[in-house]
Write a protein that holds these residues in place. Sequence first.
Motif, PDB file in Angstrom:
ATOM      1  N   LEU A  22       0.799  -1.169  -0.102  1.00 36.70           N
ATOM      2  CA  LEU A  22      -0.004   0.088  -0.005  1.00 36.70           C
ATOM      3  C   LEU A  22       0.885   1.331  -0.058  1.00 36.70           C
ATOM      4  N   THR A  23       2.069   1.204   0.755  1.00 32.79           N
ATOM      5  CA  THR A  23       2.806   2.442   0.642  1.00 32.79           C
ATOM      6  C   THR A  23       3.919   2.636  -0.458  1.00 32.79           C
ATOM      7  N   GLU A  24       4.366   1.450  -1.215  1.00 32.72           N
ATOM      8  CA  GLU A  24       5.196   1.260  -2.077  1.00 32.72           C
ATOM      9  C   GLU A  24       4.551   1.230  -3.569  1.00 32.72           C
ATOM     10  N   ARG A  25       3.023   0.890  -3.346  1.00 35.87           N
ATOM     11  CA  ARG A  25       2.190   0.792  -4.531  1.00 35.87           C
ATOM     12  C   ARG A  25       2.983  -0.017  -5.750  1.00 35.87           C
ATOM     13  N   SER A  26       3.807  -0.859  -5.581  1.00 29.88           N
ATOM     14  CA  SER A  26       4.366  -1.801  -6.474  1.00 29.88           C
ATOM     15  C   SER A  26       5.032  -3.050  -6.167  1.00 29.88           C
ATOM     16  N   VAL A  27       4.586  -4.257  -6.720  1.00 27.36           N
ATOM     17  CA  VAL A  27       5.092  -5.355  -6.241  1.00 27.36           C
ATOM     18  C   VAL A  27       6.428  -5.684  -6.149  1.00 27.36           C
ATOM     19  N   SER A  28       7.165  -4.977  -7.397  1.00 26.88           N
ATOM     20  CA  SER A  28       8.728  -4.977  -7.365  1.00 26.88           C
ATOM     21  C   SER A  28       9.326  -4.454  -6.272  1.00 26.88           C
ATOM     22  N   LYS A  29       8.879  -3.222  -6.035  1.00 29.06           N
ATOM     23  CA  LYS A  29       9.562  -2.503  -5.094  1.00 29.06           C
ATOM     24  C   LYS A  29       9.016  -2.930  -3.589  1.00 29.06           C
ATOM     25  N   THR A  30       8.173  -3.479  -3.408  1.00 22.86           N
ATOM     26  CA  THR A  30       7.785  -4.125  -2.110  1.00 22.86           C
ATOM     27  C   THR A  30       8.658  -5.444  -2.026  1.00 22.86           C
ATOM     28  N   ALA A  31       8.742  -6.444  -3.093  1.00 17.18           N
ATOM     29  CA  ALA A  31       9.933  -7.559  -3.128  1.00 17.18           C
ATOM     30  C   ALA A  31      11.232  -6.793  -2.668  1.00 17.18           C
ATOM     31  N   MET A  32      11.511  -5.700  -3.215  1.00 15.46           N
ATOM     32  CA  MET A  32      13.129  -5.381  -2.759  1.00 15.46           C
ATOM     33  C   MET A  32      13.167  -4.863  -1.260  1.00 15.46           C
ATOM     34  N   ALA A  44       1.466 -13.471  -2.161  1.00 14.02           N
ATOM     35  CA  ALA A  44       0.963 -12.633  -0.927  1.00 14.02           C
ATOM     36  C   ALA A  44      -0.083 -11.836  -1.358  1.00 14.02           C
ATOM     37  N   LEU A  45       0.078 -11.206  -2.457  1.00 14.44           N
ATOM     38  CA  LEU A  45      -1.052 -10.013  -3.065  1.00 14.44           C
ATOM     39  C   LEU A  45      -2.321 -10.878  -3.384  1.00 14.44           C
ATOM     40  N   LEU A  57      -4.714  -3.454  -4.976  1.00 16.23           N
ATOM     41  CA  LEU A  57      -3.852  -2.434  -5.902  1.00 16.23           C
ATOM     42  C   LEU A  57      -4.400  -2.803  -7.494  1.00 16.23           C
ATOM     43  N   VAL A  58      -4.531  -1.615  -8.135  1.00 18.60           N
ATOM     44  CA  VAL A  58      -4.828  -1.604  -9.483  1.00 18.60           C
ATOM     45  C   VAL A  58      -4.187  -0.837 -10.392  1.00 18.60           C
ATOM     46  N   ARG A  59      -4.003  -0.948 -11.425  1.00 19.79           N
ATOM     47  CA  ARG A  59      -3.102  -0.352 -12.576  1.00 19.79           C
ATOM     48  C   ARG A  59      -3.856   1.042 -12.519  1.00 19.79           C
ATOM     49  N   SER A  60      -2.866   1.873 -12.922  1.00 14.60           N
ATOM     50  CA  SER A  60      -3.491   3.319 -13.095  1.00 14.60           C
ATOM     51  C   SER A  60      -2.310   3.985 -14.202  1.00 14.60           C
ATOM     52  N   MET A  64       0.709   1.694 -10.361  1.00 12.13           N
ATOM     53  CA  MET A  64      -0.683   1.053  -9.758  1.00 12.13           C
ATOM     54  C   MET A  64      -0.920   2.092  -8.466  1.00 12.13           C
ATOM     55  N   VAL A  65      -2.112   1.964  -8.121  1.00 11.03           N
ATOM     56  CA  VAL A  65      -2.628   2.799  -7.053  1.00 11.03           C
ATOM     57  C   VAL A  65      -3.688   1.798  -6.178  1.00 11.03           C
ATOM     58  N   PRO A  66      -3.829   2.138  -4.757  1.00 11.99           N
ATOM     59  CA  PRO A  66      -4.665   1.410  -3.921  1.00 11.99           C
ATOM     60  C   PRO A  66      -6.196   1.638  -4.367  1.00 11.99           C
ATOM     61  N   THR A  67      -6.998   0.811  -3.950  1.00 14.05           N
ATOM     62  CA  THR A  67      -8.175   0.901  -4.316  1.00 14.05           C
ATOM     63  C   THR A  67      -8.847   1.756  -3.212  1.00 14.05           C
ATOM     64  N   ASP A  68     -10.171   2.046  -2.992  1.00 14.97           N
ATOM     65  CA  ASP A  68     -10.787   2.441  -1.919  1.00 14.97           C
ATOM     66  C   ASP A  68     -10.502   1.790  -0.584  1.00 14.97           C
ATOM     67  N   VAL A  69     -11.052   0.391  -0.801  1.00 16.60           N
ATOM     68  CA  VAL A  69     -10.526  -0.611   0.082  1.00 16.60           C
ATOM     69  C   VAL A  69      -9.024  -0.511   0.727  1.00 16.60           C
ATOM     70  N   GLY A  70      -8.186  -0.468  -0.091  1.00 18.20           N
ATOM     71  CA  GLY A  70      -7.034  -0.593   0.052  1.00 18.20           C
ATOM     72  C   GLY A  70      -6.539   0.735   0.870  1.00 18.20           C
ATOM     73  N   LEU A  71      -6.944   1.892   0.548  1.00 16.56           N
ATOM     74  CA  LEU A  71      -6.600   3.124   1.251  1.00 16.56           C
ATOM     75  C   LEU A  71      -7.236   2.973   2.629  1.00 16.56           C
ATOM     76  N   GLN A  72      -8.580   2.493   2.773  1.00 13.62           N
ATOM     77  CA  GLN A  72      -9.250   2.361   4.414  1.00 13.62           C
ATOM     78  C   GLN A  72      -8.332   1.296   5.141  1.00 13.62           C
ATOM     79  N   MET A  73      -7.571   0.417   4.398  1.00 14.39           N
ATOM     80  CA  MET A  73      -6.750  -0.530   5.273  1.00 14.39           C
ATOM     81  C   MET A  73      -5.563  -0.059   5.910  1.00 14.39           C
ATOM     82  N   LEU A  74      -5.062   1.049   5.081  1.00 13.89           N
ATOM     83  CA  LEU A  74      -3.880   1.539   5.462  1.00 13.89           C
ATOM     84  C   LEU A  74      -3.475   1.895   7.246  1.00 13.89           C
TER      85      LEU A  74
END
Length: 320
Positions: A22-32, A44-45, A57-60, A64-74
């Motif tokens: 949710l903070t990195e908004r990227s699978v590759s950056k999260t992995a790093m 995991a996602l 997370l959805v593409r934009s 990628m950007v968090p969905t409304d649900v994702g933002l509420q979970m942060l």
Amino acid sequence: MKPPHLFDKIDLQLIRTLHTLLTERSVSKTAMRLGQQQPAVSVALKRLRELTGDPILVRSGTGMVPTDVGLQMLGPVSQILQSAESLFSPARVFDPAHAGETFRIAASDTLDPLFLPSVVARIKSLAPGCRVEVHALSAQAQYAHDLGQGLIDVVIGNWAQPSEELHRAQLFEDDVVCLVSSQHPAVRRGWTQDDWLACEHIAPTPAYLGWRGVIDEHLDQRGWVRNISARCAHFGLMPRMVASSLLVLTTGRQYCQRFLQGPEALPGLTMLPCPVDFPKMVYYQLWHERSHASASARWLREQVKISAAQLPHPNPLSPS
């Protein structure tokens, strides 16, 4: 309502992955950031999407950007991680500048009068938000029990044989000497072991049931008994009693020295070598296994140790 077995599918690592996604908004950056392979984060996602019923997370455009649900979970996810860190950090991390603990120290007043004030001043200087309670050693206290129950954090005193059930660390040693009135006959003519035993002695009121003290324990071992004609529960008052009588106070040189020099000095007192060959008094701090690994308790014991090391050394006795 979520099914009752939902928590079986969630672990802290999954929560951490969700927060990083949710903070990195990227699978590759999260992995790093997590030091993982990208396929593992993708798996995991997928698990998170199945658990929430939301893509999270959805593409934009190109990202990628968090969905409304994702933002509420942060927010809740951040709180969970902070709570987990707080839950497991007390044994490892202690920040005195921002701490608010209460430190409870039980100590004998036979210590150097400068020692406990130094300990308290040091704690309050380095940990201003912490509270300090200094408890006297009393006849009613059971210190192994109190340490085990967390009612006391550390006990400071001198014992010939400290309890084997407790952790201990030596703080300092002290020679055994005698404090007497300047008018005491021994000042003029000296004294022998028999003279000393026959003198009128002042001694502390027993600190607890069965307590003898290192002086009388040593005499017991040799089959000797001194003439104790006065007892007092307040050790700090004894030098003044000695100054106005022929009573003999036998204790550590470090303690006696404070009443001969400096702001605590009292007129009419003299310090004499003791004609009985006593071993050195050894002062310890004792603590229970329950607080052995605690970062705050370790910090407290370190401040006690430093304060003991910084005590000014008493001057040796002048040749008689």
